[in-house]
Write a protein that holds these residues in place. Structure first.
Motif, PDB file in Angstrom:
ATOM      1  N   VAL A  95      -8.571   8.003  -4.347  1.00 29.79           N
ATOM      2  CA  VAL A  95      -7.499   8.098  -3.570  1.00 29.79           C
ATOM      3  C   VAL A  95      -6.658   7.210  -3.906  1.00 29.79           C
ATOM      4  O   VAL A  95      -6.652   5.915  -3.799  1.00 29.79           O
ATOM      5  CB  VAL A  95      -7.719   7.894  -2.162  1.00 29.79           C
ATOM      6  CG1 VAL A  95      -6.638   7.860  -1.149  1.00 29.79           C
ATOM      7  CG2 VAL A  95      -8.782   9.120  -1.761  1.00 29.79           C
ATOM      8  N   ASN A 133     -11.947   8.845   0.847  1.00 30.31           N
ATOM      9  CA  ASN A 133     -10.967   7.741   1.146  1.00 30.31           C
ATOM     10  C   ASN A 133     -11.971   6.435   1.486  1.00 30.31           C
ATOM     11  O   ASN A 133     -12.557   6.383   2.616  1.00 30.31           O
ATOM     12  CB  ASN A 133     -10.374   8.043   2.477  1.00 30.31           C
ATOM     13  CG  ASN A 133      -9.398   7.184   2.910  1.00 30.31           C
ATOM     14  OD1 ASN A 133      -9.100   6.229   2.153  1.00 30.31           O
ATOM     15  ND2 ASN A 133      -8.694   6.955   4.109  1.00 30.31           N
ATOM     16  N   ARG A 135     -10.639   3.504   1.718  1.00 25.39           N
ATOM     17  CA  ARG A 135      -9.723   2.691   2.531  1.00 25.39           C
ATOM     18  C   ARG A 135     -10.401   2.649   3.967  1.00 25.39           C
ATOM     19  O   ARG A 135     -10.885   3.265   4.584  1.00 25.39           O
ATOM     20  CB  ARG A 135      -8.421   3.050   2.534  1.00 25.39           C
ATOM     21  CG  ARG A 135      -7.693   3.045   0.859  1.00 25.39           C
ATOM     22  CD  ARG A 135      -6.522   3.871   0.954  1.00 25.39           C
ATOM     23  NE  ARG A 135      -6.137   3.765  -0.374  1.00 25.39           N
ATOM     24  CZ  ARG A 135      -5.127   3.001  -1.013  1.00 25.39           C
ATOM     25  NH1 ARG A 135      -4.609   2.382  -0.222  1.00 25.39           N
ATOM     26  NH2 ARG A 135      -4.815   3.280  -2.118  1.00 25.39           N
ATOM     27  N   GLU A 138      -6.690   5.059   7.900  1.00 20.61           N
ATOM     28  CA  GLU A 138      -6.101   6.367   7.723  1.00 20.61           C
ATOM     29  C   GLU A 138      -5.041   6.731   6.957  1.00 20.61           C
ATOM     30  O   GLU A 138      -4.190   5.959   6.987  1.00 20.61           O
ATOM     31  CB  GLU A 138      -5.821   7.198   8.993  1.00 20.61           C
ATOM     32  CG  GLU A 138      -5.661   8.623   9.296  1.00 20.61           C
ATOM     33  CD  GLU A 138      -5.654   9.106  10.487  1.00 20.61           C
ATOM     34  OE1 GLU A 138      -6.171  10.272  10.911  1.00 20.61           O
ATOM     35  OE2 GLU A 138      -4.925   8.681  11.168  1.00 20.61           O
TER      36      GLU A 138
END
Length: 209
Positions: A95, A133, A135, A138
């Protein structure tokens, strides 16, 4: 054009230093390739029951991915996240921020991708463009992407993230999908995949002692 040249003995010394670094980089590349190949083998052995942990028996019933995941379709909305949160998915980097020139003027229809959820372009999953994802926040992905998450009581995202990097996964993706001109793999296609699934506590890494 005149080039500034150091004295000949210094030229030879510089060349020797650079040659040493070239050799070191070549050895490092070979070492990394060997480690990567070892990881591929270990991943397959662990995930497909060829290697046992703590002498546990591997009686894993095949489980449909759709039984332990769910599709996410929430949109960004008119007053949602900004353009800095728009991401793309690549095989090599996962991502990553999307280039500004490829982002639509209106991002209200872009899909929300929560932490530890997965996203992919249904026309590029066959080349490995799917990622979790990683991270802590969001982010947004294209409205054309498929977004899904693991059910907390059935599938650990890290386990699935390893599983998707195996040749077994690639074989399923490349023979499945919908469409006659260019293969598209939508969530329903992916959900039909039957994966080897141990108990949740075995999927997760053991806490440090």
């Amino acid at each position: 054009m005149a080039l500034p040249l150091p004295p000949f003995p210094e030229q030879r010394k510089i060349a020797e230093i650079l040659r040493t670094w070239d050799d070191a980089l070549e050895k490092l590349a070979a070492f990394r390739a060997a480690k990567e190949q070892r990881l591929v083998g270990l991943r397959a052995a662990l995930l497909f029951g060829e290697l046992r942990l703590n002498s546990q028996r591997r009686n894993w019933a095949p489980t449909r991915l759709g039984a332990v995941t769910h599709e996410l379709t929430k949109r960004n909305g008119a007053k949602g996240l900004g353009r800095d949160f728009v991401m793309g998915v690549t095989k090599a980097e996962g991502v990553v921020p999307m280039r500004e020139q490829t982002i639509a003027g209106d991002i209200s229809r872009y899909k929300r991708l929560p932490p530890r959820a997965f996203a992919y372009n249904p026309m590029r999953i066959n080349v490995g463009s799917i990622a979790m994802n990683e991270r802590e926040e969001e982010v947004l992905v294209s409205p054309d992407y498929v977004v899904f998450a693991c059910n907390a009581d059935g599938l650990d995202p890290d386990y699935l993230d390893h599983l998707r990097k195996t040749s077994w996964w690639a074989h399923y993706i490349n023979r499945g999908g919908s469409g006659s001109v260019r293969q598209r793999t939508y969530y329903d296609d992916l959900a039909a995949l039957k994966l080897p699934l141990p108990q949740l506590d075995e999927q997760r890494p053991s806490p440090p002692s």
